[in-house]
Write a protein that holds these residues in place. Structure first.
Motif: not given
Length: 496
Positions: A20-21, A41-44, A61-65, A307-311
Protein backbone atom coordinates in the motif's frame (compact mmCIF):
# COMPACT_ATOMS: atom_id res chain seq x y z
CA UNK A 1 -4.19 -20.16 -1.93
CA UNK A 2 -5.96 -17.85 -4.38
CA UNK A 3 -8.36 -19.45 -6.87
CA UNK A 4 -7.46 -17.11 -9.78
CA UNK A 5 -11.16 -16.69 -10.52
CA UNK A 6 -10.83 -13.45 -12.46
CA UNK A 7 -7.24 -12.21 -12.47
CA UNK A 8 -4.56 -14.67 -13.58
CA UNK A 9 -1.16 -14.64 -11.87
CA UNK A 10 1.88 -16.37 -13.31
CA UNK A 11 2.87 -17.57 -9.85
CA UNK A 12 1.86 -17.16 -6.22
CA UNK A 13 3.71 -16.88 -2.92
CA UNK A 14 3.50 -18.61 0.44
CA UNK A 15 1.87 -15.41 1.70
CA UNK A 16 -0.80 -13.00 0.45
CA UNK A 17 0.72 -9.69 1.48
CA UNK A 18 0.94 -6.82 -0.96
CA UNK A 19 1.93 -3.16 -0.89
CA UNK A 20 0.00 0.00 0.00
CA UNK A 21 2.07 2.92 -1.35
CA UNK A 22 0.90 6.32 -0.16
CA UNK A 23 3.17 8.62 -2.15
CA UNK A 24 6.10 8.99 -4.53
CA UNK A 25 8.66 7.06 -2.50
CA UNK A 26 11.51 5.66 -4.57
CA UNK A 27 12.41 3.18 -1.82
CA UNK A 28 8.84 1.83 -1.97
CA UNK A 29 9.02 1.48 -5.74
CA UNK A 30 12.39 -0.27 -5.44
CA UNK A 31 11.04 -2.63 -2.78
CA UNK A 32 8.08 -3.50 -5.00
CA UNK A 33 10.37 -4.36 -7.90
CA UNK A 34 12.54 -6.45 -5.60
CA UNK A 35 9.66 -8.30 -3.87
CA UNK A 36 7.38 -8.55 -6.93
CA UNK A 37 4.16 -8.56 -4.86
CA UNK A 38 1.04 -10.03 -6.43
CA UNK A 39 -0.99 -6.97 -5.48
CA UNK A 40 -0.07 -3.29 -5.13
CA UNK A 41 -2.34 -0.44 -4.11
CA UNK A 42 -1.15 3.12 -4.58
CA UNK A 43 -2.29 6.67 -3.93
CA UNK A 44 0.50 7.88 -6.21
CA UNK A 45 0.09 7.85 -9.98
CA UNK A 46 3.60 8.83 -11.12
CA UNK A 47 3.37 7.61 -14.69
CA UNK A 48 6.92 6.38 -15.16
CA UNK A 49 7.04 4.68 -11.76
CA UNK A 50 3.73 2.90 -12.35
CA UNK A 51 4.72 1.94 -15.89
CA UNK A 52 7.91 0.46 -14.52
CA UNK A 53 6.00 -1.62 -12.00
CA UNK A 54 3.66 -2.87 -14.74
CA UNK A 55 6.61 -3.56 -17.06
CA UNK A 56 8.68 -5.44 -14.47
CA UNK A 57 5.74 -7.26 -12.83
CA UNK A 58 3.40 -7.88 -15.80
CA UNK A 59 0.83 -9.89 -13.85
CA UNK A 60 0.59 -7.53 -10.86
CA UNK A 61 -2.91 -6.51 -9.78
CA UNK A 62 -2.39 -2.76 -9.51
CA UNK A 63 -5.07 -0.77 -7.66
CA UNK A 64 -5.38 3.00 -7.61
CA UNK A 65 -7.25 5.25 -5.21
CA UNK A 66 -7.72 8.94 -5.92
CA UNK A 67 -8.06 10.95 -2.70
CA UNK A 68 -10.77 13.61 -2.82
CA UNK A 69 -12.16 16.04 -0.27
CA UNK A 70 -14.96 16.20 0.55
CA UNK A 71 -16.00 12.62 -0.16
CA UNK A 72 -19.37 13.38 -1.69
CA UNK A 73 -21.56 10.52 -2.91
CA UNK A 74 -24.72 12.63 -2.95
CA UNK A 75 -25.30 12.73 0.80
CA UNK A 76 -24.63 16.48 0.83
CA UNK A 77 -27.64 17.13 -1.36
CA UNK A 78 -30.88 18.32 0.26
CA UNK A 79 -31.83 15.50 2.65
CA UNK A 80 -35.47 16.59 2.46
CA UNK A 81 -35.64 16.04 -1.31
CA UNK A 82 -37.51 12.97 -2.62
CA UNK A 83 -35.37 9.82 -2.55
CA UNK A 84 -35.64 9.54 -6.34
CA UNK A 85 -34.02 12.99 -6.68
CA UNK A 86 -31.26 12.07 -4.21
CA UNK A 87 -30.57 8.85 -6.13
CA UNK A 88 -30.07 10.85 -9.33
CA UNK A 89 -27.59 13.06 -7.48
CA UNK A 90 -25.73 10.01 -6.10
CA UNK A 91 -25.47 8.50 -9.56
CA UNK A 92 -24.21 11.79 -10.97
CA UNK A 93 -21.50 11.89 -8.29
CA UNK A 94 -20.47 8.34 -9.16
CA UNK A 95 -20.18 9.35 -12.80
CA UNK A 96 -18.12 12.42 -11.91
CA UNK A 97 -15.70 10.37 -9.81
CA UNK A 98 -15.23 7.76 -12.53
CA UNK A 99 -14.69 10.47 -15.15
CA UNK A 100 -12.12 12.21 -12.97
CA UNK A 101 -10.17 8.97 -12.51
CA UNK A 102 -10.30 8.09 -16.20
CA UNK A 103 -8.78 11.49 -17.00
CA UNK A 104 -5.68 10.74 -14.92
CA UNK A 105 -2.55 10.79 -17.07
CA UNK A 106 -1.62 7.23 -16.05
CA UNK A 107 -4.90 5.95 -17.51
CA UNK A 108 -4.38 7.33 -21.01
CA UNK A 109 -3.98 4.83 -23.83
CA UNK A 110 -0.58 6.22 -24.79
CA UNK A 111 0.83 4.80 -21.57
CA UNK A 112 -0.15 1.17 -22.14
CA UNK A 113 2.63 -1.32 -21.37
CA UNK A 114 2.87 -4.19 -23.83
CA UNK A 115 -0.75 -3.60 -24.83
CA UNK A 116 -2.02 -3.53 -21.22
CA UNK A 117 -3.29 -0.68 -19.12
CA UNK A 118 -1.07 0.36 -16.23
CA UNK A 119 -3.80 -0.04 -13.60
CA UNK A 120 -5.95 -3.11 -13.10
CA UNK A 121 -8.60 -1.59 -10.85
CA UNK A 122 -9.71 1.53 -8.99
CA UNK A 123 -11.44 2.24 -5.71
CA UNK A 124 -13.88 5.13 -5.34
CA UNK A 125 -14.37 6.59 -1.85
CA UNK A 126 -12.53 5.48 1.27
CA UNK A 127 -14.03 4.55 4.67
CA UNK A 128 -17.00 6.69 3.72
CA UNK A 129 -19.22 6.02 6.75
CA UNK A 130 -19.78 3.59 9.65
CA UNK A 131 -22.47 0.93 9.69
CA UNK A 132 -24.60 3.13 11.97
CA UNK A 133 -25.55 5.66 9.26
CA UNK A 134 -29.10 5.64 7.97
CA UNK A 135 -30.28 3.03 5.52
CA UNK A 136 -31.04 5.83 3.05
CA UNK A 137 -27.41 6.96 3.07
CA UNK A 138 -26.23 3.40 2.58
CA UNK A 139 -28.54 3.00 -0.38
CA UNK A 140 -27.36 6.30 -1.86
CA UNK A 141 -23.79 5.02 -1.73
CA UNK A 142 -25.00 1.80 -3.38
CA UNK A 143 -26.33 3.88 -6.29
CA UNK A 144 -23.06 5.83 -6.40
CA UNK A 145 -21.02 2.61 -6.54
CA UNK A 146 -23.33 1.19 -9.21
CA UNK A 147 -22.61 3.98 -11.71
CA UNK A 148 -18.94 4.26 -10.74
CA UNK A 149 -18.47 0.51 -11.25
CA UNK A 150 -20.35 0.42 -14.54
CA UNK A 151 -18.26 3.22 -16.04
CA UNK A 152 -14.93 1.87 -14.81
CA UNK A 153 -15.64 -1.66 -16.05
CA UNK A 154 -16.89 -0.44 -19.42
CA UNK A 155 -13.61 1.49 -19.71
CA UNK A 156 -11.45 -1.61 -19.18
CA UNK A 157 -10.81 -1.36 -15.43
CA UNK A 158 -12.20 -3.29 -12.50
CA UNK A 159 -13.78 -1.46 -9.56
CA UNK A 160 -13.20 -2.38 -5.91
CA UNK A 161 -16.39 -1.92 -3.90
CA UNK A 162 -17.07 -1.09 -0.25
CA UNK A 163 -13.68 -0.32 1.48
CA UNK A 164 -15.30 0.58 4.79
CA UNK A 165 -13.32 1.12 8.00
CA UNK A 166 -12.41 -1.93 10.05
CA UNK A 167 -15.15 -3.60 12.08
CA UNK A 168 -18.14 -2.31 10.11
CA UNK A 169 -21.20 -4.09 8.71
CA UNK A 170 -22.69 -7.53 8.96
CA UNK A 171 -23.43 -9.75 6.00
CA UNK A 172 -27.19 -9.15 6.08
CA UNK A 173 -26.68 -5.37 6.04
CA UNK A 174 -24.46 -5.66 3.00
CA UNK A 175 -26.94 -7.89 1.15
CA UNK A 176 -29.94 -5.72 2.04
CA UNK A 177 -28.44 -2.27 1.49
CA UNK A 178 -25.85 -2.73 -1.29
CA UNK A 179 -27.55 -5.04 -3.81
CA UNK A 180 -26.52 -3.03 -6.87
CA UNK A 181 -22.90 -3.07 -5.80
CA UNK A 182 -22.98 -6.82 -5.21
CA UNK A 183 -24.60 -7.42 -8.58
CA UNK A 184 -22.15 -5.17 -10.47
CA UNK A 185 -18.80 -5.74 -8.77
CA UNK A 186 -16.49 -8.75 -8.79
CA UNK A 187 -14.10 -7.38 -6.17
CA UNK A 188 -15.01 -6.27 -2.65
CA UNK A 189 -12.49 -4.36 -0.52
CA UNK A 190 -12.05 -4.66 3.25
CA UNK A 191 -9.96 -2.81 5.85
CA UNK A 192 -8.84 -5.00 8.75
CA UNK A 193 -6.91 -3.85 11.83
CA UNK A 194 -6.65 -4.70 15.53
CA UNK A 195 -4.47 -3.78 18.51
CA UNK A 196 -2.10 -4.77 20.14
CA UNK A 197 -2.25 -8.07 18.22
CA UNK A 198 -4.13 -8.75 15.03
CA UNK A 199 -6.07 -11.65 16.57
CA UNK A 200 -7.06 -9.95 19.87
CA UNK A 201 -10.82 -9.51 19.34
CA UNK A 202 -11.06 -12.68 17.27
CA UNK A 203 -9.71 -14.72 20.20
CA UNK A 204 -12.01 -12.94 22.65
CA UNK A 205 -14.96 -13.90 20.47
CA UNK A 206 -13.90 -17.54 20.26
CA UNK A 207 -13.56 -17.70 24.05
CA UNK A 208 -16.97 -16.20 24.83
CA UNK A 209 -19.42 -18.39 26.71
CA UNK A 210 -21.92 -20.29 24.51
CA UNK A 211 -24.80 -17.96 25.46
CA UNK A 212 -27.82 -17.71 23.15
CA UNK A 213 -26.67 -14.39 21.63
CA UNK A 214 -23.19 -15.73 20.96
CA UNK A 215 -24.62 -18.82 19.32
CA UNK A 216 -26.82 -16.62 17.12
CA UNK A 217 -23.72 -14.65 16.08
CA UNK A 218 -21.91 -17.74 14.84
CA UNK A 219 -21.16 -17.85 11.14
CA UNK A 220 -22.46 -20.79 9.09
CA UNK A 221 -19.80 -22.75 7.17
CA UNK A 222 -16.97 -20.36 8.04
CA UNK A 223 -16.90 -20.28 11.84
CA UNK A 224 -15.27 -22.63 14.31
CA UNK A 225 -18.45 -23.11 16.35
CA UNK A 226 -16.86 -21.63 19.49
CA UNK A 227 -18.10 -18.61 21.43
CA UNK A 228 -19.50 -16.15 18.87
CA UNK A 229 -16.99 -17.30 16.19
CA UNK A 230 -14.97 -14.07 16.43
CA UNK A 231 -14.10 -12.40 13.09
CA UNK A 232 -15.18 -8.94 14.29
CA UNK A 233 -12.14 -6.88 13.23
CA UNK A 234 -9.59 -9.00 11.39
CA UNK A 235 -11.31 -11.76 9.38
CA UNK A 236 -14.44 -9.58 9.20
CA UNK A 237 -14.43 -10.24 5.45
CA UNK A 238 -15.10 -13.92 6.19
CA UNK A 239 -18.00 -13.11 8.49
CA UNK A 240 -19.58 -10.79 5.90
CA UNK A 241 -19.15 -13.26 3.05
CA UNK A 242 -20.76 -16.13 4.93
CA UNK A 243 -23.49 -14.16 6.70
CA UNK A 244 -25.41 -13.78 3.47
CA UNK A 245 -23.27 -12.65 0.55
CA UNK A 246 -22.16 -16.13 -0.49
CA UNK A 247 -25.53 -17.65 0.30
CA UNK A 248 -27.13 -15.29 -2.22
CA UNK A 249 -24.36 -14.74 -4.79
CA UNK A 250 -22.32 -17.93 -4.53
CA UNK A 251 -18.62 -17.54 -5.38
CA UNK A 252 -19.17 -14.43 -7.55
CA UNK A 253 -17.01 -12.14 -5.42
CA UNK A 254 -13.29 -11.97 -4.73
CA UNK A 255 -12.17 -10.33 -1.49
CA UNK A 256 -9.22 -7.95 -1.37
CA UNK A 257 -7.98 -6.64 1.96
CA UNK A 258 -7.22 -3.15 0.68
CA UNK A 259 -5.73 -2.12 4.04
CA UNK A 260 -4.49 -4.18 6.96
CA UNK A 261 -2.19 -3.94 9.95
CA UNK A 262 -2.38 -2.55 13.49
CA UNK A 263 -3.85 0.70 14.78
CA UNK A 264 -4.58 1.90 18.30
CA UNK A 265 -7.84 3.16 16.84
CA UNK A 266 -9.15 -0.42 16.97
CA UNK A 267 -9.47 0.06 20.74
CA UNK A 268 -10.62 3.67 20.68
CA UNK A 269 -7.17 5.25 20.76
CA UNK A 270 -5.52 7.53 18.22
CA UNK A 271 -5.07 6.26 14.67
CA UNK A 272 -1.40 5.43 15.13
CA UNK A 273 0.44 2.28 14.21
CA UNK A 274 2.86 -0.15 15.83
CA UNK A 275 5.87 2.21 15.68
CA UNK A 276 4.22 4.99 17.71
CA UNK A 277 7.03 5.92 20.12
CA UNK A 278 4.53 6.27 22.97
CA UNK A 279 3.10 2.76 22.49
CA UNK A 280 5.57 0.73 20.40
CA UNK A 281 4.89 -2.89 19.49
CA UNK A 282 7.98 -5.14 19.47
CA UNK A 283 8.92 -6.15 15.94
CA UNK A 284 8.81 -9.85 16.87
CA UNK A 285 5.27 -9.48 18.22
CA UNK A 286 4.01 -7.70 15.13
CA UNK A 287 5.66 -10.24 12.86
CA UNK A 288 3.93 -13.08 14.72
CA UNK A 289 0.59 -11.31 14.24
CA UNK A 290 1.25 -10.98 10.53
CA UNK A 291 2.11 -14.67 10.31
CA UNK A 292 -1.14 -15.59 12.08
CA UNK A 293 -3.19 -13.38 9.78
CA UNK A 294 -1.48 -14.78 6.71
CA UNK A 295 -2.22 -18.34 7.83
CA UNK A 296 -5.91 -17.44 7.90
CA UNK A 297 -5.85 -15.65 4.54
CA UNK A 298 -4.20 -18.66 2.93
CA UNK A 299 -7.19 -20.82 3.93
CA UNK A 300 -9.60 -18.75 1.82
CA UNK A 301 -9.13 -19.17 -1.92
CA UNK A 302 -11.52 -16.29 -2.63
CA UNK A 303 -9.08 -13.80 -1.05
CA UNK A 304 -6.64 -12.37 -3.60
CA UNK A 305 -4.37 -10.57 -1.16
CA UNK A 306 -3.92 -8.07 1.65
CA UNK A 307 -2.25 -4.65 1.28
CA UNK A 308 0.01 -3.81 4.22
CA UNK A 309 -0.74 -0.29 5.38
CA UNK A 310 1.66 1.24 4.76
CA UNK A 311 4.63 0.40 2.52
CA UNK A 312 5.82 3.83 1.54
CA UNK A 313 4.41 6.45 3.92
CA UNK A 314 4.06 9.98 2.54
CA UNK A 315 1.92 13.04 3.10
CA UNK A 316 1.09 12.51 6.78
CA UNK A 317 3.64 12.16 9.61
CA UNK A 318 1.31 9.79 11.50
CA UNK A 319 1.56 7.29 8.65
CA UNK A 320 5.23 6.81 9.49
CA UNK A 321 4.06 4.87 12.56
CA UNK A 322 2.58 2.26 10.21
CA UNK A 323 5.62 1.89 7.92
CA UNK A 324 6.37 -1.68 6.80
CA UNK A 325 9.49 -0.84 4.83
CA UNK A 326 12.48 -1.81 6.92
CA UNK A 327 12.55 -4.72 9.44
CA UNK A 328 9.11 -6.11 8.56
CA UNK A 329 9.74 -6.04 4.82
CA UNK A 330 13.16 -7.63 5.39
CA UNK A 331 11.51 -10.48 7.28
CA UNK A 332 8.85 -10.88 4.62
CA UNK A 333 11.56 -11.06 1.94
CA UNK A 334 13.33 -13.82 3.90
CA UNK A 335 10.06 -15.68 4.44
CA UNK A 336 8.78 -15.34 0.88
CA UNK A 337 8.86 -18.38 -1.40
CA UNK A 338 7.48 -18.57 -4.91
CA UNK A 339 4.89 -21.27 -5.52
CA UNK A 340 4.51 -22.21 -9.20
CA UNK A 341 0.93 -22.62 -10.36
CA UNK A 342 1.62 -26.27 -11.15
CA UNK A 343 2.34 -26.79 -7.46
CA UNK A 344 -0.74 -24.92 -6.27
CA UNK A 345 -2.83 -27.16 -8.52
CA UNK A 346 -1.69 -30.19 -6.53
CA UNK A 347 -2.39 -28.76 -3.10
CA UNK A 348 -5.31 -29.95 -1.06
CA UNK A 349 -8.48 -27.89 -1.49
CA UNK A 350 -9.00 -25.49 1.44
CA UNK A 351 -11.77 -26.07 3.96
CA UNK A 352 -15.51 -26.30 3.11
CA UNK A 353 -15.34 -30.10 2.81
CA UNK A 354 -17.93 -32.18 4.56
CA UNK A 355 -16.61 -34.81 6.98
CA UNK A 356 -18.99 -37.38 5.62
CA UNK A 357 -18.11 -36.75 1.96
CA UNK A 358 -16.37 -39.59 0.13
CA UNK A 359 -12.74 -39.37 -0.90
CA UNK A 360 -12.21 -39.95 -4.60
CA UNK A 361 -8.87 -40.46 -6.30
CA UNK A 362 -8.73 -38.53 -9.56
CA UNK A 363 -5.82 -38.92 -11.95
CA UNK A 364 -4.14 -35.66 -12.83
CA UNK A 365 -2.39 -35.64 -16.14
CA UNK A 366 1.18 -34.44 -16.64
CA UNK A 367 1.62 -30.98 -18.07
CA UNK A 368 1.99 -30.96 -21.84
CA UNK A 369 5.06 -29.38 -23.43
CA UNK A 370 4.39 -25.72 -24.11
CA UNK A 371 3.45 -24.98 -27.70
CA UNK A 372 5.20 -22.23 -29.58
CA UNK A 373 2.40 -21.42 -32.04
CA UNK A 374 -1.20 -20.37 -31.29
CA UNK A 375 -2.69 -23.66 -32.40
CA UNK A 376 -5.19 -25.76 -30.46
CA UNK A 377 -4.16 -26.57 -26.86
CA UNK A 378 -3.08 -30.17 -26.63
CA UNK A 379 -5.46 -32.49 -24.79
CA UNK A 380 -4.12 -34.16 -21.68
CA UNK A 381 -2.31 -37.41 -22.35
CA UNK A 382 -3.92 -40.55 -21.02
CA UNK A 383 -1.69 -43.24 -19.65
CA UNK A 384 -2.60 -46.66 -18.33
CA UNK A 385 -0.67 -46.13 -15.12
CA UNK A 386 -0.75 -42.48 -14.09
CA UNK A 387 0.87 -42.05 -10.67
CA UNK A 388 -0.34 -38.48 -10.17
CA UNK A 389 -3.43 -38.97 -8.02
CA UNK A 390 -4.84 -36.94 -5.19
CA UNK A 391 -7.77 -37.36 -2.84
CA UNK A 392 -10.76 -35.08 -3.31
CA UNK A 393 -13.44 -34.38 -0.73
CA UNK A 394 -16.60 -32.87 -2.17
CA UNK A 395 -18.08 -30.05 -0.07
CA UNK A 396 -21.67 -29.80 1.02
CA UNK A 397 -23.74 -27.96 -1.57
CA UNK A 398 -25.61 -25.16 0.16
CA UNK A 399 -25.69 -22.01 -1.97
CA UNK A 400 -28.73 -21.47 -4.19
CA UNK A 401 -26.99 -20.63 -7.43
CA UNK A 402 -25.55 -22.41 -10.44
CA UNK A 403 -21.77 -22.80 -10.47
CA UNK A 404 -19.65 -22.78 -13.62
CA UNK A 405 -16.02 -23.81 -14.25
CA UNK A 406 -14.14 -23.33 -17.53
CA UNK A 407 -11.51 -26.08 -17.78
CA UNK A 408 -8.51 -25.46 -20.01
CA UNK A 409 -5.89 -28.13 -20.81
CA UNK A 410 -2.69 -28.08 -18.78
CA UNK A 411 -0.05 -25.76 -20.21
CA UNK A 412 -2.50 -23.55 -22.11
CA UNK A 413 -0.69 -20.56 -23.54
CA UNK A 414 -1.55 -16.96 -22.59
CA UNK A 415 -3.12 -16.09 -25.95
CA UNK A 416 -5.87 -18.66 -25.34
CA UNK A 417 -6.76 -16.95 -22.07
CA UNK A 418 -6.65 -13.61 -23.90
CA UNK A 419 -9.12 -14.99 -26.45
CA UNK A 420 -11.44 -16.02 -23.64
CA UNK A 421 -11.10 -12.82 -21.59
CA UNK A 422 -14.28 -11.05 -22.85
CA UNK A 423 -16.30 -14.20 -22.12
CA UNK A 424 -14.75 -14.66 -18.67
CA UNK A 425 -15.41 -11.02 -17.86
CA UNK A 426 -19.00 -11.19 -19.09
CA UNK A 427 -20.10 -14.31 -17.22
CA UNK A 428 -17.58 -14.56 -14.36
CA UNK A 429 -17.05 -18.34 -14.24
CA UNK A 430 -14.22 -19.90 -12.28
CA UNK A 431 -11.52 -20.94 -14.72
CA UNK A 432 -8.29 -22.87 -14.66
CA UNK A 433 -6.45 -26.02 -15.68
CA UNK A 434 -7.22 -28.18 -12.66
CA UNK A 435 -9.59 -31.11 -13.12
CA UNK A 436 -9.93 -31.49 -9.36
CA UNK A 437 -11.25 -27.94 -8.99
CA UNK A 438 -13.62 -28.37 -11.93
CA UNK A 439 -15.23 -31.38 -10.27
CA UNK A 440 -16.37 -29.46 -7.21
CA UNK A 441 -20.13 -28.92 -7.47
CA UNK A 442 -20.60 -25.69 -5.54
CA UNK A 443 -24.05 -24.66 -6.65
CA UNK A 444 -27.28 -26.10 -5.31
CA UNK A 445 -28.98 -25.26 -8.60
CA UNK A 446 -26.42 -27.21 -10.60
CA UNK A 447 -22.90 -27.12 -11.97
CA UNK A 448 -21.58 -26.72 -15.51
CA UNK A 449 -18.09 -27.59 -16.72
CA UNK A 450 -17.13 -25.90 -19.99
CA UNK A 451 -14.18 -27.86 -21.34
CA UNK A 452 -11.78 -26.53 -23.97
CA UNK A 453 -10.37 -29.31 -26.19
CA UNK A 454 -10.63 -31.94 -23.46
CA UNK A 455 -9.22 -35.41 -23.99
CA UNK A 456 -11.55 -38.43 -24.02
CA UNK A 457 -10.05 -39.58 -20.75
CA UNK A 458 -10.79 -36.28 -19.01
CA UNK A 459 -14.36 -36.34 -20.31
CA UNK A 460 -14.75 -39.87 -18.96
CA UNK A 461 -13.44 -38.79 -15.56
CA UNK A 462 -15.86 -35.88 -15.40
CA UNK A 463 -18.76 -38.18 -16.23
CA UNK A 464 -17.60 -40.68 -13.61
CA UNK A 465 -16.86 -38.31 -10.71
CA UNK A 466 -19.37 -35.54 -11.45
CA UNK A 467 -22.25 -37.36 -13.17
CA UNK A 468 -24.74 -34.62 -12.33
CA UNK A 469 -22.67 -31.84 -13.85
CA UNK A 470 -23.62 -30.41 -17.23
CA UNK A 471 -20.69 -30.97 -19.59
CA UNK A 472 -20.18 -28.28 -22.23
CA UNK A 473 -17.43 -29.12 -24.74
CA UNK A 474 -15.77 -26.56 -27.01
CA UNK A 475 -13.48 -27.71 -29.84
CA UNK A 476 -11.24 -25.03 -31.30
CA UNK A 477 -8.27 -25.36 -33.64
CA UNK A 478 -6.89 -21.94 -32.78
CA UNK A 479 -7.33 -19.13 -30.29
CA UNK A 480 -9.21 -17.23 -33.02
CA UNK A 481 -11.68 -20.12 -33.28
CA UNK A 482 -12.16 -20.02 -29.51
CA UNK A 483 -12.71 -16.27 -29.53
CA UNK A 484 -15.29 -16.60 -32.30
CA UNK A 485 -17.25 -19.30 -30.45
CA UNK A 486 -17.22 -17.37 -27.17
CA UNK A 487 -18.26 -14.17 -28.96
CA UNK A 488 -21.40 -15.96 -30.13
CA UNK A 489 -22.22 -16.87 -26.55
CA UNK A 490 -21.67 -13.31 -25.39
CA UNK A 491 -24.01 -12.08 -28.12
CA UNK A 492 -26.67 -14.62 -27.04
CA UNK A 493 -25.95 -13.72 -23.39
CA UNK A 494 -25.72 -17.43 -22.64
CA UNK A 495 -22.50 -18.87 -21.18
CA UNK A 496 -23.21 -22.43 -22.39
Amino acid sequence: MYNQKYHHFDFLYNHKYGFHINGPRQDAFDAALRMRPRIVKTLDFSVEAMKNIRREIPDVFLIGRLTVSPQDFGQMYNSHAPMSTRIKQARQKGKEMATRILRQEANKDIHHVNGRRIFSAWESLNEIFPESVSVDEQKLFDEYQLVFGQIMRSSGFEAIGMNFATGNFRGKQVVDNFPRTLETYKYLGFHEYDWPTMDRLHKIGLNEAPAPKNIRDRVPLAGEGRGNDGMWLTLRYRRIFFEGVRQKYGDKHTAIITECGMTQGAQGGPDLGPWDPNHPIPIDNYWQSLMWYNSELMKDDYVMGACLFVTGAAGNPDWETFEHLGPIMDRLAAFQKKIPLSQTDNQAQPSNSSPDSPDISVALHPTQPATTQPTAPLPETASAADPNTIAISFPKVVARYRSHYVLFPRGTEDWWYAAAKPYLRQFGPTRGENLRDALFLRGKLGHTITGINLSPRTIAQIKKYAPNAQLDIIRANSSADLAAELKKRIKRNKPY
